[in-house]
Motif scaffolding. Sequence first.
Motif, PDB file in Angstrom:
ATOM      1  N   GLN A 119       0.558  -0.972   0.150  1.00 32.42           N
ATOM      2  CA  GLN A 119      -0.101   0.308   0.172  1.00 32.42           C
ATOM      3  C   GLN A 119       1.360   1.090  -0.263  1.00 32.42           C
ATOM      4  O   GLN A 119       2.007   1.300   0.727  1.00 32.42           O
ATOM      5  N   VAL A 120       0.524   2.124  -1.201  1.00 35.23           N
ATOM      6  CA  VAL A 120       1.478   3.371  -1.650  1.00 35.23           C
ATOM      7  C   VAL A 120       1.018   4.787   0.017  1.00 35.23           C
ATOM      8  O   VAL A 120      -0.331   4.355   0.007  1.00 35.23           O
ATOM      9  N   LYS A 121       1.710   4.845   1.708  1.00 35.51           N
ATOM     10  CA  LYS A 121       1.157   6.116   1.430  1.00 35.51           C
ATOM     11  C   LYS A 121       1.872   7.438   0.947  1.00 35.51           C
ATOM     12  O   LYS A 121       3.651   7.259   0.884  1.00 35.51           O
ATOM     13  N   LEU A 122       1.435   9.005   1.319  1.00 37.73           N
ATOM     14  CA  LEU A 122       2.250   9.750   1.430  1.00 37.73           C
ATOM     15  C   LEU A 122       2.093  10.904   1.683  1.00 37.73           C
ATOM     16  O   LEU A 122       0.649  10.624   2.393  1.00 37.73           O
ATOM     17  N   VAL A 123       2.675  11.235   2.935  1.00 32.99           N
ATOM     18  CA  VAL A 123       2.322  12.579   3.676  1.00 32.99           C
ATOM     19  C   VAL A 123       3.529  13.392   3.486  1.00 32.99           C
ATOM     20  O   VAL A 123       4.187  13.164   2.832  1.00 32.99           O
ATOM     21  N   GLU A 124       2.019  15.458   3.133  1.00 34.90           N
ATOM     22  CA  GLU A 124       2.751  16.294   2.922  1.00 34.90           C
ATOM     23  C   GLU A 124       3.527  16.301   3.959  1.00 34.90           C
ATOM     24  O   GLU A 124       3.140  16.801   4.857  1.00 34.90           O
ATOM     25  N   SER A 125       4.615  17.533   3.775  1.00 35.30           N
ATOM     26  CA  SER A 125       5.120  18.390   4.929  1.00 35.30           C
ATOM     27  C   SER A 125       5.135  20.062   3.969  1.00 35.30           C
ATOM     28  O   SER A 125       5.806  19.761   2.656  1.00 35.30           O
ATOM     29  N   GLY A 126       5.643  20.943   5.099  1.00 37.06           N
ATOM     30  CA  GLY A 126       6.254  22.404   4.052  1.00 37.06           C
ATOM     31  C   GLY A 126       5.005  23.007   4.109  1.00 37.06           C
ATOM     32  O   GLY A 126       5.535  24.471   3.885  1.00 37.06           O
ATOM     33  N   GLY A 127       3.849  23.162   4.548  1.00 35.04           N
ATOM     34  CA  GLY A 127       2.830  23.933   3.977  1.00 35.04           C
ATOM     35  C   GLY A 127       3.274  25.517   4.975  1.00 35.04           C
ATOM     36  O   GLY A 127       3.489  25.047   5.852  1.00 35.04           O
TER      37      GLY A 127
ATOM     38  N   LEU B 161       6.914  22.007  -0.946  1.00 38.59           N
ATOM     39  CA  LEU B 161       5.881  21.236  -0.511  1.00 38.59           C
ATOM     40  C   LEU B 161       6.940  19.970  -0.203  1.00 38.59           C
ATOM     41  O   LEU B 161       7.681  19.951  -1.451  1.00 38.59           O
ATOM     42  N   SER B 162       7.308  19.258   0.624  1.00 35.70           N
ATOM     43  CA  SER B 162       7.560  17.587   0.993  1.00 35.70           C
ATOM     44  C   SER B 162       6.246  16.674   0.646  1.00 35.70           C
ATOM     45  O   SER B 162       5.538  16.918   1.172  1.00 35.70           O
ATOM     46  N   CYS B 163       6.466  16.293   0.128  1.00 38.24           N
ATOM     47  CA  CYS B 163       5.834  14.693   0.077  1.00 38.24           C
ATOM     48  C   CYS B 163       6.457  13.428   0.287  1.00 38.24           C
ATOM     49  O   CYS B 163       7.235  12.529  -0.765  1.00 38.24           O
ATOM     50  N   ALA B 164       6.828  12.510   1.404  1.00 41.07           N
ATOM     51  CA  ALA B 164       7.070  11.294   1.159  1.00 41.07           C
ATOM     52  C   ALA B 164       6.490  10.304   1.912  1.00 41.07           C
ATOM     53  O   ALA B 164       5.671  10.161   1.546  1.00 41.07           O
TER      54      ALA B 164
ATOM     55  N   SER C 158      15.898   8.715  -4.073  1.00 42.95           N
ATOM     56  CA  SER C 158      16.874   7.890  -3.509  1.00 42.95           C
ATOM     57  C   SER C 158      15.959   7.643  -1.916  1.00 42.95           C
ATOM     58  O   SER C 158      16.092   7.276  -1.167  1.00 42.95           O
ATOM     59  N   GLN C 159      15.244   9.270  -2.057  1.00 45.22           N
ATOM     60  CA  GLN C 159      14.940   9.604  -0.957  1.00 45.22           C
ATOM     61  C   GLN C 159      12.824   9.415  -1.110  1.00 45.22           C
ATOM     62  O   GLN C 159      12.036   9.671   0.475  1.00 45.22           O
ATOM     63  N   LYS C 160      12.838   8.940  -2.293  1.00 43.70           N
ATOM     64  CA  LYS C 160      11.261   8.743  -2.370  1.00 43.70           C
ATOM     65  C   LYS C 160      10.442  10.012  -1.847  1.00 43.70           C
ATOM     66  O   LYS C 160       9.364   9.990  -1.243  1.00 43.70           O
TER      67      LYS C 160
ATOM     68  N   ARG D 244      -2.769  13.429   2.986  1.00 47.87           N
ATOM     69  CA  ARG D 244      -3.867  13.925   3.790  1.00 47.87           C
ATOM     70  C   ARG D 244      -3.906  15.828   3.063  1.00 47.87           C
ATOM     71  O   ARG D 244      -5.068  15.992   3.521  1.00 47.87           O
ATOM     72  N   GLY D 245      -2.565  15.923   2.144  1.00 47.66           N
ATOM     73  CA  GLY D 245      -2.705  17.646   2.268  1.00 47.66           C
ATOM     74  C   GLY D 245      -2.047  18.556   3.333  1.00 47.66           C
ATOM     75  O   GLY D 245      -1.794  18.084   4.340  1.00 47.66           O
ATOM     76  N   ALA D 246      -1.832  19.568   2.657  1.00 45.01           N
ATOM     77  CA  ALA D 246      -0.941  20.366   3.395  1.00 45.01           C
ATOM     78  C   ALA D 246      -1.807  21.951   3.454  1.00 45.01           C
ATOM     79  O   ALA D 246      -1.853  22.388   1.658  1.00 45.01           O
TER      80      ALA D 246
END
Length: 120
Positions: free
Chosen positions: A1-9, A20-23, A74-76, A112-114
């Motif tokens: 299952q792909v999981k995406l987490v945003e940050s930087g807003g 914005l970053s998305c890990a 490399s850091q996805k 989930r968004g930022a």
Amino acid sequence: QVKLVESGGGSVRAGGSLRLSCAASGYTQRIFRAGWFRQAPGKAREGVATIEPDGSTEYADSVKGRFTISEDSSQKTLYLQMTRLKPEDTAFYYCANNVTPLPGVAARYWGRGAQVNASS
């Protein structure tokens, strides 16, 4: 299952910049188109930028020349560098994986968004 987490807003004055970053996790190597989308209150979701596995990019006309999508494979991690922000860029920004080409707004996986606020 792909999981995406945003940050930087955050909040900036018009003319300012944010990144914005998305890990991502849940896959070894990205093989589908990824992208950034946004939705402002009372408005439909819109595609902002997409990036192919080979690194080629597409942008909505409204952000062309101001926003840059990139990836550190490399850091996805997916990035959206936003410069010369305008009040109309204020929206909730989402990263997504396995997305349709612009101007489509469909995707299989969503973060989930930022929140990004650009005030005049």
